[in-house]
Scaffold this active site. Structure first.
Site, PDB file in Angstrom:
ATOM      1  N   GLN A 126     -10.985  -8.667  30.091  1.00 50.87           N
ATOM      2  CA  GLN A 126     -11.396 -10.509  30.996  1.00 50.87           C
ATOM      3  C   GLN A 126     -10.704 -11.461  31.281  1.00 50.87           C
ATOM      4  O   GLN A 126      -9.973 -11.757  30.265  1.00 50.87           O
ATOM      5  CB  GLN A 126     -12.505 -11.005  29.427  1.00 50.87           C
ATOM      6  CG  GLN A 126     -12.817 -12.273  29.924  1.00 50.87           C
ATOM      7  CD  GLN A 126     -13.329 -12.666  28.939  1.00 50.87           C
ATOM      8  OE1 GLN A 126     -13.313 -12.521  27.892  1.00 50.87           O
ATOM      9  NE2 GLN A 126     -14.880 -13.759  28.829  1.00 50.87           N
ATOM     10  N   GLU A 245     -21.810 -13.392  26.280  1.00 54.94           N
ATOM     11  CA  GLU A 245     -20.755 -13.177  25.218  1.00 54.94           C
ATOM     12  C   GLU A 245     -20.556 -14.033  23.768  1.00 54.94           C
ATOM     13  O   GLU A 245     -20.632 -13.246  22.968  1.00 54.94           O
ATOM     14  CB  GLU A 245     -19.309 -13.594  26.355  1.00 54.94           C
ATOM     15  CG  GLU A 245     -18.421 -13.159  25.115  1.00 54.94           C
ATOM     16  CD  GLU A 245     -16.799 -14.276  25.699  1.00 54.94           C
ATOM     17  OE1 GLU A 245     -16.755 -14.253  26.830  1.00 54.94           O
ATOM     18  OE2 GLU A 245     -15.101 -13.937  24.772  1.00 54.94           O
ATOM     19  N   GLU A 377     -15.105 -27.222  19.287  1.00 56.23           N
ATOM     20  CA  GLU A 377     -15.479 -28.541  20.118  1.00 56.23           C
ATOM     21  C   GLU A 377     -16.427 -28.190  21.558  1.00 56.23           C
ATOM     22  O   GLU A 377     -17.516 -29.490  21.590  1.00 56.23           O
ATOM     23  CB  GLU A 377     -14.800 -29.436  20.478  1.00 56.23           C
ATOM     24  CG  GLU A 377     -13.851 -29.933  18.628  1.00 56.23           C
ATOM     25  CD  GLU A 377     -13.011 -28.673  18.543  1.00 56.23           C
ATOM     26  OE1 GLU A 377     -12.556 -27.760  19.070  1.00 56.23           O
ATOM     27  OE2 GLU A 377     -12.226 -28.443  17.625  1.00 56.23           O
TER      28      GLU A 377
HETATM   29  C1  LIG Z   1      -7.730 -14.143  19.877  1.00 57.29           C
HETATM   30  C2  LIG Z   1      -8.535 -14.032  21.121  1.00 57.29           C
HETATM   31  C3  LIG Z   1      -9.245 -13.947  22.534  1.00 57.29           C
HETATM   32  C4  LIG Z   1      -9.310 -14.083  23.768  1.00 57.29           C
HETATM   33  N1  LIG Z   1      -9.797 -13.430  24.078  1.00 57.29           N
HETATM   34  C5  LIG Z   1      -9.468 -14.018  25.748  1.00 57.29           C
HETATM   35  C6  LIG Z   1      -9.646 -13.272  26.758  1.00 57.29           C
HETATM   36  O1  LIG Z   1     -10.133 -11.502  26.172  1.00 57.29           O
HETATM   37  N2  LIG Z   1     -10.288 -13.174  28.305  1.00 57.29           N
HETATM   38  C7  LIG Z   1      -9.897 -14.187  28.348  1.00 57.29           C
HETATM   39  O2  LIG Z   1     -10.587 -14.912  29.461  1.00 57.29           O
HETATM   40  N3  LIG Z   1      -9.896 -15.501  27.511  1.00 57.29           N
HETATM   41  C8  LIG Z   1      -9.881 -14.581  25.599  1.00 57.29           C
HETATM   42  N4  LIG Z   1      -9.128 -16.098  25.462  1.00 57.29           N
HETATM   43  C9  LIG Z   1      -9.350 -17.330  25.497  1.00 57.29           C
HETATM   44  C10 LIG Z   1     -10.088 -17.910  25.213  1.00 57.29           C
HETATM   45  O3  LIG Z   1     -10.716 -18.232  25.645  1.00 57.29           O
HETATM   46  C11 LIG Z   1      -9.508 -19.718  25.290  1.00 57.29           C
HETATM   47  O4  LIG Z   1      -8.411 -19.463  24.065  1.00 57.29           O
HETATM   48  C12 LIG Z   1     -10.605 -20.948  24.892  1.00 57.29           C
HETATM   49  O5  LIG Z   1     -11.586 -20.893  26.019  1.00 57.29           O
HETATM   50  C13 LIG Z   1      -9.801 -22.285  24.751  1.00 57.29           C
HETATM   51  O6  LIG Z   1      -9.072 -22.880  25.952  1.00 57.29           O
HETATM   52  P1  LIG Z   1      -7.685 -23.229  25.534  1.00 57.29           P
HETATM   53  O7  LIG Z   1      -6.974 -21.698  24.422  1.00 57.29           O
HETATM   54  O8  LIG Z   1      -6.863 -22.888  26.506  1.00 57.29           O
HETATM   55  O9  LIG Z   1      -7.596 -24.404  24.352  1.00 57.29           O
HETATM   56  P2  LIG Z   1      -8.162 -25.665  25.196  1.00 57.29           P
HETATM   57  O10 LIG Z   1      -8.632 -25.912  25.887  1.00 57.29           O
HETATM   58  O11 LIG Z   1      -6.367 -26.046  25.818  1.00 57.29           O
HETATM   59  O12 LIG Z   1      -7.899 -26.903  24.116  1.00 57.29           O
HETATM   60  C14 LIG Z   1      -7.159 -26.722  23.078  1.00 57.29           C
HETATM   61  C15 LIG Z   1      -8.058 -27.337  21.815  1.00 57.29           C
HETATM   62  O13 LIG Z   1      -8.727 -28.948  22.588  1.00 57.29           O
HETATM   63  C16 LIG Z   1     -10.430 -28.331  22.152  1.00 57.29           C
HETATM   64  N5  LIG Z   1     -11.047 -29.113  23.337  1.00 57.29           N
HETATM   65  C17 LIG Z   1     -10.717 -28.641  24.313  1.00 57.29           C
HETATM   66  N6  LIG Z   1     -11.324 -29.503  25.500  1.00 57.29           N
HETATM   67  C18 LIG Z   1     -11.690 -30.420  24.836  1.00 57.29           C
HETATM   68  C19 LIG Z   1     -13.740 -31.798  25.120  1.00 57.29           C
HETATM   69  N7  LIG Z   1     -13.458 -31.250  26.350  1.00 57.29           N
HETATM   70  N8  LIG Z   1     -14.184 -32.171  24.424  1.00 57.29           N
HETATM   71  C20 LIG Z   1     -13.684 -31.496  22.833  1.00 57.29           C
HETATM   72  N9  LIG Z   1     -11.711 -31.015  22.665  1.00 57.29           N
HETATM   73  C21 LIG Z   1     -12.178 -30.259  24.058  1.00 57.29           C
HETATM   74  C22 LIG Z   1     -10.499 -27.211  22.188  1.00 57.29           C
HETATM   75  O14 LIG Z   1     -11.655 -27.588  21.213  1.00 57.29           O
HETATM   76  C23 LIG Z   1      -9.183 -27.017  21.303  1.00 57.29           C
HETATM   77  O15 LIG Z   1      -9.719 -27.565  19.581  1.00 57.29           O
HETATM   78  C24 LIG Z   1      -9.173 -15.510  24.061  1.00 57.29           C
HETATM   79  C25 LIG Z   1      -8.299 -16.351  23.335  1.00 57.29           C
HETATM   80  C26 LIG Z   1      -8.607 -15.892  21.429  1.00 57.29           C
HETATM   81  C27 LIG Z   1      -7.910 -16.877  20.334  1.00 57.29           C
END
Ligand SMILES: Cc1cc2nc3c(=O)[nH]c(=O)nc-3n(C[C@H](O)[C@H](O)[C@H](O)COP(=O)(O)OP(=O)(O)OC[C@H]3O[C@@H](n4cnc5c(N)ncnc54)[C@H](O)[C@@H]3O)c2cc1C
Length: 390
Positions: A126, A245, A377
């Site tokens: 993905q 998902e 969140e």
């Molecule tokens: C083990 C693992 C496997 C994954 N596998 C895939 C995969 O196969 N393919 C893929 O595409 N993605 C994958 N992901 C990505 C996952 O979807 C993202 O990590 C997730 O959507 C959070 O995005 P970010 O890591 O950029 O964190 P951010 O979006 O930068 O968030 C950081 C923090 O801020 C908070 N936050 C952000 N926006 C807001 C808001 N508007 N209001 C309140 N709080 C907020 C979040 O809750 C979090 O605590 C994976 C992630 C992990 C950890």
């Protein structure tokens, strides 16, 4: 309160119970039960056995290998699979891109991709998240520029789970940088990860394992007939996919198994004059978790029963949020049962039991569940706006 099954449903459940426990190799189920990592081959073997018996993609349209099951049958299929510690069909294929192609893809795309996707002859990964586009996924910057019969893709994805095993990627790309809304300029492209210009680099997680990756694209040429649906409609398909998902992450049966393992070892752990399992405080903690899990299971049944085709159900956010919280609570319980024996992680020369040594990495690994598939969140925000109307 228990779910009351009709005699037909009991027979259906018993047949699946027998099938899972006799047809899927015990070594594979043992690894799942005790939280050991599966190899690619083991995941493929298990998926193929399910597929050969029509049990890999029952959620798909019947024409493409799905089953016209009732929501209760679907629930039994999944719950019994988890209770038997059978690895679930590869989620990228079965729950993510397969249903999207079946719903939104052209006939040509369906014929080309659905059979090998159901059979796991293609392993998908993905490609959604990017370094600056996770929760705010619509900010993604990977571009796809049309050039004759192809798109030229440039950019980067991150956290791409098991990309090291993948054959193909389904990838969100920006096809219209000038669209009035950032959601409007996104498309969904399918391509082989062995196409020139694709580079996959591992990321090590907190438990020390290689589960996720960075994926880079440098002038990757993708045939335009590998676009899903219409150009610039990718956001609609992504929302549909994310709803599936999230529902798939709930994992009620898996958490039941983890609780059973915790109870088994608690019954063998002596504290004071009796066992840990008989300790009133510990027993109360287990009972509370079991009650929460039952409430979640009933909610899951309601969501499955009311999901209408093609529309994301916002209740999937409740399931994702609560399901992952309970998964984490169960890994924490197991860690507490192991106590100091959980500490010497990965040390060959230390006498603490293997199961106890695995509880530390298991606990750490499960921190991921409240992040992936949309963080807690973000789920709370969706629940507040779309369910509670706040
Ligand atoms: C083990 C693992 C496997 C994954 N596998 C895939 C995969 O196969 N393919 C893929 O595409 N993605 C994958 N992901 C990505 C996952 O979807 C993202 O990590 C997730 O959507 C959070 O995005 P970010 O890591 O950029 O964190 P951010 O979006 O930068 O968030 C950081 C923090 O801020 C908070 N936050 C952000 N926006 C807001 C808001 N508007 N209001 C309140 N709080 C907020 C979040 O809750 C979090 O605590 C994976 C992630 C992990 C950890």
């Amino acid at each position: 309160m228990k779910l009351a099954l009709s005699p037909d449903e009991v027979a259906f459940r018993d047949e699946l119970r027998r099938f899972y426990r006799t047809e899927i190799p015990a070594e594979i189920r043992d690894k799942v039960e005790y939280g050991r990592e599966l190899t690619r081959d083991e995941i493929v073997t298990s998926h193929k056995i399910l597929h050969e018996h029509g049990l890999a993609v029952p959620n798909w349209p019947a024409q493409w290998g799905g089953k016209d099951w009732t929501p209760v049958q679907r629930h039994i299929w999944e719950d019994e699979m988890q209770l038997a510690s059978v690895p679930e069909p590869l989620t990228f294929n079965a729950n993510m891109i397969g249903p999207v192609i079946a719903q939104f893809g052209s006939q040509e795309l369906k014929e080309r991709f659905l059979p090998p996707t159901a059979a796991l002859d293609i392993w998908w990964c993905q490609g959604f998240s990017e370094p600056d586009a996770g929760s705010d996924l619509a900010s993604l910057r990977t571009t796809a520029v049309r050039d004759g019969d192809s798109y030229i893709v440039n950019g980067q994805k991150i956290w791409t789970t098991l990309a090291q095993y993948a054959d193909w990627i389904f990838c969100l790309v920006r096809t219209d940088p000038n669209a009035p809304k950032k959601q409007a300029g996104i498309s969904l492209l399918l391509f082989d990860v062995n196409t020139p210009g694709v580079t996959i680099r591992p990321i090590k997680l907190i438990d020390g394992h290689h589960e996720v990756n960075e994926v880079f694209f440098e002038n990757v040429r993708v045939p335009a007939d590998q676009l899903v649906g219409e150009e610039n409609m990718g956001w609609t398909y992504a929302k549909f996919l994310l709803g599936n998902e999230r529902t798939g992450i709930t994992g009620v049966g898996r958490t039941k198994v983890r609780l059973a393992v915790a109870k088994k070892y608690a019954a063998q752990t002596n504290v004071g004059g009796g066992t840990l399992l008989a300790d009133p405080l510990f027993a109360a903690r287990v009972a509370e978790l079991e009650n929460e899990l039952l409430a979640l299971e009933l909610t899951l049944l309601r969501v499955v029963a009311n999901s209408s085709e093609g529309k994301p159900n916002p209740a999937s956010s409740v399931l994702k949020l609560r399901g992952t919280e309970l998964q984490q609570a169960a890994t924490e319980l197991l860690l507490d049962v192991a106590g100091p024996d959980a500490l010497p992680v990965g040390a060959d020369d230390i006498a603490s039991p293997d199961w106890a040594q695995r509880t530390g990495p298991g606990y750490l690994n499960y921190r991921k569940t409240t992040i992936y598939g949309g963080s807690s969140e973000v789920q709370r925000t969706i629940i507040a706006s779309t369910i509670l109307g706040l």
